[in-house]
Design an enzyme around this catalytic site. Structure first.
Site: not given
Ligand code: EPU
Length: 337
Positions: A162, A237, A333
Site C-alpha cells: 500500500r 480498508s 491507509e
Molecule cells: N479478520 C477479523 N475480523 C474481521 C475481518 C478479518 O478478525 O472483521 C481477520 C481474520 O482472521 C482474517 C484476516 O483478518 O483471516 C484477514 O482478513 P481478510 O482476508 O478479509 O483481509 P484483510 O487483511 O483484512 C486485506 C486488504 C484488503 C483486501 C484483502 C484481501 C489491507 C489493509 N487490506 O484485508 O484490501 O481486499 O486483504 O486481499 O491490506 C483495501 O485495501 O481497501 C482492501 C479492502
C-alpha cells in the site's frame, strides 16, 4: 472549461462526506490539464480521481481538479503478452472487465476495487495475493505546479505494501494521467492460494479456472464482506495491516492463542488489523452516523451524514484502543485531507 464555484464534493468521494470545494473543474483531456496548471502557477491545486482512498475533513479552499481522462488502448502485443495503456480517469473495475472481455490476465484478483486507474499506483492497490506492481509497466504523470511531464517506470516507483513514491518522497507533486500494464494472453499465472479463493473454486467444482472464474469468485467474496460505497459510504480498508517483529508476535500469541498472523520473513510477521480491531470491541459498532462495518472490522462506514472529522475521531479512538490493548499502533491507509 466549465469552472464551478462552491460545489459539494459528496459525489466525488466514496466516503460520501459533504465538504465544499471553492472552485471545481472536471477535465477530459490533457491539454485542458496543461492549461490549468500553467494558469494556476504555484497556487495550491487539489486533485481528485475516484475519491476512494481519501477522507475529506474540511472544505477545500482552492481549485479542485477532477481527473476524468478516458480511453484504453493496446500499445504493444506479441503472442503471449499485451501491454495496455489506460487513461487515469477510467474506473478501475471497468478496466478489469475490459481486460477480462479480451482474456487479458493478471488483474482478475483485483476485481471490484473501487477507485480510478490513475489512483491505483499511488497506493499500489492489492487484494487476494496480487498487487498492482505485479503488472505495472509505467505511468505518465504531469507535475502539478511546473507542468513537467515524466514517465515513471516500475523501478522508479518504490512500490511497497500500500505504498509508492507518490505517497512517499514525491507526495502531492504529480498528477498521473495514464498507466500502462503488462498482461498475459496465454498461460495465465493464476493466484488462487490466498484466503478463500481455492475453497470457493472447489465448492463450485471448478478444476481448471479461467481468469473470469477467479474474478467471479473475488467479486463474490468482496460483495459479502465489503460494503458497496454506492450504498454505504466507505473507503475500503481504513488501516494497514501492521508488521511486527517475531518477539512481539510471540508475546501476543501467549495471551491470544487464536491470533492470526502471516510470516513475511522469519523475523517479521503481519497481523490482520481487522482482528485487532474486532478484539478491541469495535466490529459492528455505530457511533452517531459512522461506525465499524459488521462484516469486516477494517472498514469504517458512513451511514449517511457523518463528517470527515467524526470519521477521523473514530479512527483515532480505534488506534488508541488497539494500542493500549495490544501495544501496536495502527497506521491509517486512507489519505486524510
Ligand atoms: N479478520 C477479523 N475480523 C474481521 C475481518 C478479518 O478478525 O472483521 C481477520 C481474520 O482472521 C482474517 C484476516 O483478518 O483471516 C484477514 O482478513 P481478510 O482476508 O478479509 O483481509 P484483510 O487483511 O483484512 C486485506 C486488504 C484488503 C483486501 C484483502 C484481501 C489491507 C489493509 N487490506 O484485508 O484490501 O481486499 O486483504 O486481499 O491490506 C483495501 O485495501 O481497501 C482492501 C479492502
Amino acid at each position: 472549461m466549465n469552472f464551478e464555484n462552491n460545489i459539494s464534493l459528496k459525489p466525488f468521494n466514496t466516503f460520501g462526506v459533504d465538504v465544499i470545494a471553492e472552485q471545481f473543474v472536471s477535465i477530459h483531456d490533457e491539454e485542458m490539464l496543461e492549461k490549468i496548471i500553467s494558469k494556476n502557477g504555484t497556487q495550491p491545486l487539489f486533485i481528485i480521481g475516484g475519491g476512494s482512498n481519501m477522507l475529506l475533513t474540511k472544505d477545500v479552499n482552492c481549485l479542485v481538479v477532477h481527473i476524468n481522462l478516458k480511453g484504453i488502448s493496446v500499445v504493444f502485443e506479441d503472442n503471449d503478452f499485451v501491454q495496455v495503456k489506460s487513461a487515469a480517469g477510467e474506473n478501475w473495475h471497468d478496466f478489469v472487465l475490459w481486460c477480462l472481455d479480451r482474456n487479458y490476465g493478471g488483474i482478475e484478483n483485483l476485481a471490484l476495487i473501487p477507485g480510478s486507474v490513475g489512483a491505483a499506483p499511488i497506493q499500489n492497490i492489492g487484494a487476494y495475493g496480487v498487487e498492482l506492481k505485479d503488472v505495472f509497466v509505467s505511468c505518465d504523470a504531469i507535475n502539478k505546479y511546473s507542468g513537467e511531464k515524466k514517465r515513471f517506470d516500475r523501478n522508479n516507483c518504490d512500490f511497497g505494501y500500500r505504498q509508492s513514491i507518490f505517497k512517499g518522497i514525491e507526495k502531492g507533486k504529480w498528477i498521473i494521467t495514464s498507466v500502462t500494464f503488462e498482461l498475459s494472453k496465454t498461460n495465465h499465472r493464476l493466484k488462487t492460494t490466498y484466503g478463500a479463493i481455492q475453497e470457493h473454486l472447489d465448492d463450485m467444482n471448478i478444476k481448471e479456472p479461467s481468469i473470469r472464474d477467479i474474478a467471479q469468485v473475488v467479486i463474490g467474496i468482496r460483495s459479502t464482506k465489503l460494503p458497496d460505497p454506492k450504498v454505504l459510504g466507505n473507503s475500503g480498508s481504513f488501516f494497514k495491516n501492521p508488521v511486527v517483529e517475531k518477539f512481539k508476535k510471540d508475546s501476543l500469541c501467549i495471551e491470544n492463542a487464536d491470533m492470526p498472523f502471516f510470516e513475511l520473513t522469519p523475523e517479521t510477521y503481519k497481523i490482520p488489523a481487522a482482528w485487532l480491531i474486532e478484539q478491541s470491541g469495535f466490529k459492528g459498532k455505530r457511533y452517531g452516523d459512522c461506525g465499524v462495518h459488521n462484516k469486516q472490522a477494517l472498514v469504517i462506514v458512513n451511514y449517511g451524514n457523518a463528517t470527515g472529522k467524526e470519521i477521523f475521531e473514530l479512527a483515532s479512538t480505534i488506534q488508541n484502543e488497539v494500542e493500549s490493548k495490544f501495544g501496536i499502533r495502527l497506521e491509517m491507509e486512507v489519505n486524510i485531507l
